[in-house]
Motif scaffolding. Structure first.
Motif, PDB file in Angstrom:
ATOM      1  N   LYS A 194      -3.161 -16.157 -11.307  1.00 35.13           N
ATOM      2  CA  LYS A 194      -2.920 -15.669 -10.121  1.00 35.13           C
ATOM      3  C   LYS A 194      -2.001 -16.661  -9.166  1.00 35.13           C
ATOM      4  O   LYS A 194      -1.456 -16.163  -8.025  1.00 35.13           O
ATOM      5  CB  LYS A 194      -3.906 -15.360  -9.695  1.00 35.13           C
ATOM      6  CG  LYS A 194      -4.933 -14.299 -10.324  1.00 35.13           C
ATOM      7  CD  LYS A 194      -5.995 -13.999  -9.713  1.00 35.13           C
ATOM      8  CE  LYS A 194      -7.315 -13.288 -10.502  1.00 35.13           C
ATOM      9  NZ  LYS A 194      -6.498 -12.041 -11.394  1.00 35.13           N
TER      10      LYS A 194
ATOM     11  N   ASP B 121       1.328 -19.279  -8.801  1.00 34.94           N
ATOM     12  CA  ASP B 121       2.392 -20.099  -9.069  1.00 34.94           C
ATOM     13  C   ASP B 121       2.460 -21.242  -8.553  1.00 34.94           C
ATOM     14  O   ASP B 121       2.812 -21.633  -7.554  1.00 34.94           O
ATOM     15  CB  ASP B 121       3.726 -19.242  -8.686  1.00 34.94           C
ATOM     16  CG  ASP B 121       5.206 -20.144  -9.251  1.00 34.94           C
ATOM     17  OD1 ASP B 121       5.242 -21.101  -9.572  1.00 34.94           O
ATOM     18  OD2 ASP B 121       6.063 -19.204  -8.988  1.00 34.94           O
TER      19      ASP B 121
ATOM     20  N   ASP C 111       8.434  -7.036  -1.734  1.00 36.02           N
ATOM     21  CA  ASP C 111       8.212  -8.099  -2.800  1.00 36.02           C
ATOM     22  C   ASP C 111       7.177  -9.101  -2.169  1.00 36.02           C
ATOM     23  O   ASP C 111       6.894 -10.033  -3.125  1.00 36.02           O
ATOM     24  CB  ASP C 111       9.334  -8.543  -3.243  1.00 36.02           C
ATOM     25  CG  ASP C 111      10.416  -7.584  -4.060  1.00 36.02           C
ATOM     26  OD1 ASP C 111       9.698  -6.831  -4.746  1.00 36.02           O
ATOM     27  OD2 ASP C 111      11.496  -7.707  -3.806  1.00 36.02           O
ATOM     28  N   TYR C 112       6.860  -9.051  -1.063  1.00 32.31           N
ATOM     29  CA  TYR C 112       6.152 -10.099  -0.350  1.00 32.31           C
ATOM     30  C   TYR C 112       4.855  -9.434   0.392  1.00 32.31           C
ATOM     31  O   TYR C 112       5.152  -8.553   1.169  1.00 32.31           O
ATOM     32  CB  TYR C 112       6.956 -11.113   0.351  1.00 32.31           C
ATOM     33  CG  TYR C 112       8.044 -11.921  -0.398  1.00 32.31           C
ATOM     34  CD1 TYR C 112       7.555 -13.017  -0.928  1.00 32.31           C
ATOM     35  CD2 TYR C 112       9.154 -11.355  -0.347  1.00 32.31           C
ATOM     36  CE1 TYR C 112       8.586 -13.697  -1.649  1.00 32.31           C
ATOM     37  CE2 TYR C 112      10.110 -12.162  -1.333  1.00 32.31           C
ATOM     38  CZ  TYR C 112       9.871 -13.321  -1.933  1.00 32.31           C
ATOM     39  OH  TYR C 112      10.588 -13.806  -2.808  1.00 32.31           O
TER      40      TYR C 112
ATOM     41  N   ARG D 243       4.386 -13.267  -3.747  1.00 33.98           N
ATOM     42  CA  ARG D 243       5.319 -12.486  -4.420  1.00 33.98           C
ATOM     43  C   ARG D 243       5.100 -11.442  -5.455  1.00 33.98           C
ATOM     44  O   ARG D 243       4.041 -11.886  -6.204  1.00 33.98           O
ATOM     45  CB  ARG D 243       6.231 -13.900  -4.801  1.00 33.98           C
ATOM     46  CG  ARG D 243       7.552 -13.107  -5.474  1.00 33.98           C
ATOM     47  CD  ARG D 243       8.388 -14.462  -5.992  1.00 33.98           C
ATOM     48  NE  ARG D 243       7.729 -15.447  -6.898  1.00 33.98           N
ATOM     49  CZ  ARG D 243       7.410 -15.256  -8.149  1.00 33.98           C
ATOM     50  NH1 ARG D 243       7.824 -14.203  -8.694  1.00 33.98           N
ATOM     51  NH2 ARG D 243       6.803 -16.219  -8.746  1.00 33.98           N
ATOM     52  N   ARG D 244       5.671 -10.476  -5.599  1.00 34.90           N
ATOM     53  CA  ARG D 244       5.491  -9.475  -6.523  1.00 34.90           C
ATOM     54  C   ARG D 244       6.059 -10.302  -7.832  1.00 34.90           C
ATOM     55  O   ARG D 244       6.796 -10.783  -7.742  1.00 34.90           O
ATOM     56  CB  ARG D 244       6.233  -8.437  -6.070  1.00 34.90           C
ATOM     57  CG  ARG D 244       5.816  -7.250  -7.158  1.00 34.90           C
ATOM     58  CD  ARG D 244       6.593  -5.880  -6.586  1.00 34.90           C
ATOM     59  NE  ARG D 244       7.952  -6.023  -6.431  1.00 34.90           N
ATOM     60  CZ  ARG D 244       8.533  -5.942  -7.563  1.00 34.90           C
ATOM     61  NH1 ARG D 244       8.338  -5.779  -8.748  1.00 34.90           N
ATOM     62  NH2 ARG D 244      10.166  -5.848  -7.210  1.00 34.90           N
ATOM     63  N   ASP D 245       5.227  -9.826  -8.787  1.00 40.23           N
ATOM     64  CA  ASP D 245       5.515 -10.344  -9.850  1.00 40.23           C
ATOM     65  C   ASP D 245       5.271  -8.863 -10.921  1.00 40.23           C
ATOM     66  O   ASP D 245       3.897  -8.778 -11.665  1.00 40.23           O
ATOM     67  CB  ASP D 245       4.622 -11.508 -10.564  1.00 40.23           C
ATOM     68  CG  ASP D 245       5.002 -11.950 -11.839  1.00 40.23           C
ATOM     69  OD1 ASP D 245       5.993 -11.929 -12.276  1.00 40.23           O
ATOM     70  OD2 ASP D 245       3.913 -12.354 -12.742  1.00 40.23           O
ATOM     71  N   GLY D 246       6.351  -8.240 -11.283  1.00 37.21           N
ATOM     72  CA  GLY D 246       6.001  -6.864 -12.085  1.00 37.21           C
ATOM     73  C   GLY D 246       5.124  -6.000 -11.123  1.00 37.21           C
ATOM     74  O   GLY D 246       5.588  -5.702  -9.913  1.00 37.21           O
TER      75      GLY D 246
ATOM     76  N   TRP E 247       0.790  -9.436  -8.465  1.00 39.24           N
ATOM     77  CA  TRP E 247       1.225 -10.501  -7.388  1.00 39.24           C
ATOM     78  C   TRP E 247       0.875 -12.108  -7.813  1.00 39.24           C
ATOM     79  O   TRP E 247      -0.072 -12.110  -8.483  1.00 39.24           O
ATOM     80  CB  TRP E 247       0.470 -10.151  -5.995  1.00 39.24           C
ATOM     81  CG  TRP E 247       0.954  -8.972  -5.403  1.00 39.24           C
ATOM     82  CD1 TRP E 247       0.138  -7.733  -5.696  1.00 39.24           C
ATOM     83  CD2 TRP E 247       1.852  -8.479  -4.628  1.00 39.24           C
ATOM     84  NE1 TRP E 247       0.866  -6.668  -5.016  1.00 39.24           N
ATOM     85  CE2 TRP E 247       1.959  -7.168  -4.533  1.00 39.24           C
ATOM     86  CE3 TRP E 247       2.979  -9.352  -4.188  1.00 39.24           C
ATOM     87  CZ2 TRP E 247       2.888  -6.551  -3.565  1.00 39.24           C
ATOM     88  CZ3 TRP E 247       3.691  -8.585  -3.465  1.00 39.24           C
ATOM     89  CH2 TRP E 247       3.990  -6.975  -3.037  1.00 39.24           C
ATOM     90  N   LEU E 248       1.812 -12.953  -7.210  1.00 33.18           N
ATOM     91  CA  LEU E 248       1.420 -14.279  -7.545  1.00 33.18           C
ATOM     92  C   LEU E 248       1.200 -15.091  -6.247  1.00 33.18           C
ATOM     93  O   LEU E 248       2.026 -14.846  -5.179  1.00 33.18           O
ATOM     94  CB  LEU E 248       2.383 -15.110  -8.326  1.00 33.18           C
ATOM     95  CG  LEU E 248       2.312 -14.760  -9.835  1.00 33.18           C
ATOM     96  CD1 LEU E 248       3.533 -15.289 -10.498  1.00 33.18           C
ATOM     97  CD2 LEU E 248       1.181 -15.051 -10.652  1.00 33.18           C
TER      98      LEU E 248
ATOM     99  N   THR F 267       2.498 -17.706  -3.958  1.00 30.34           N
ATOM    100  CA  THR F 267       3.596 -18.754  -4.118  1.00 30.34           C
ATOM    101  C   THR F 267       3.560 -19.731  -3.144  1.00 30.34           C
ATOM    102  O   THR F 267       4.579 -20.603  -3.138  1.00 30.34           O
ATOM    103  CB  THR F 267       4.697 -17.912  -4.292  1.00 30.34           C
ATOM    104  OG1 THR F 267       5.107 -17.087  -3.127  1.00 30.34           O
ATOM    105  CG2 THR F 267       4.852 -17.154  -5.694  1.00 30.34           C
TER     106      THR F 267
END
Length: 165
Positions: free
Chosen positions: A45, A47, A131-132, A151-154, A157-158, A160
């Protein structure tokens, strides 16, 4: 025609539900993993390279602001402090420490003022864009905690970034 309209409405409802619920779900799953001490889930979860860079940039910026008026020793001290800050961020941003920050608001409870130790931290979600989003931490007594940046990841969310208080 009715089936097409129903399909479009269903797709819109699902997209809207994802848009509003996914940040909350991402933060809840991160907090659950942190409270359970599940480092494998935290690694999925977060990055970590981006989070380390975010913390390192903040430490470097704080170092530059505190530097004197530009004497040679100030410049050398600033470079050393910046490198030390980068190394501290690289070593401090671990799954265990991120879990401690999410669960308790600090990378180490010893860094918290005495009055904040043992207080629960709540998280308020603020959308930045599609995206955020940001999770803004607040302790029980209303004191501001850290802010987590996702940040959106697909479709997920990650974590970051972080804004340290």
């Amino acid at each position: 025609m009715k089936k097409l309209l129903a399909l479009i409405l269903l797709a819109a409802a699902l997209a809207g539900g994802w848009y509003f619920a996914s940040p909350w779900w991402a933060m809840k799953s991160l907090a659950d993993a942190a409270q359970a001490g599940d480092t494998a889930a935290l690694e999925e979860k977060v990055d970590f390279p981006a989070l380390r860079a975010s913390a390192s940039d903040q430490i470097s910026e704080a170092t530059r602001r505190r530097a004197g008026q530009g004497g040679l020793l100030d410049g050398i001290g600033g470079v050393v402090a910046e490198r030390v800050g980068r190394e501290v961020a690289n070593r401090a941003i671990t799954p265990e420490n991120v879990g401690a920050m999410v669960a308790g608001g600090a990378f180490a409870s010893g860094l918290l003022p005495e009055r904040l130790r043992g207080q629960d931290i709540g998280w308020n979600i603020e959308r930045e864009s599609f995206d955020y989003f940001r999770a803004i931490g607040t302790f029980e007594d209303g004191t501001a905690g850290p802010t987590l940046i996702f940040r959106r990841d697909g479709l997920g969310w990650l974590l970051t970034g972080v804004e340290l208080t």
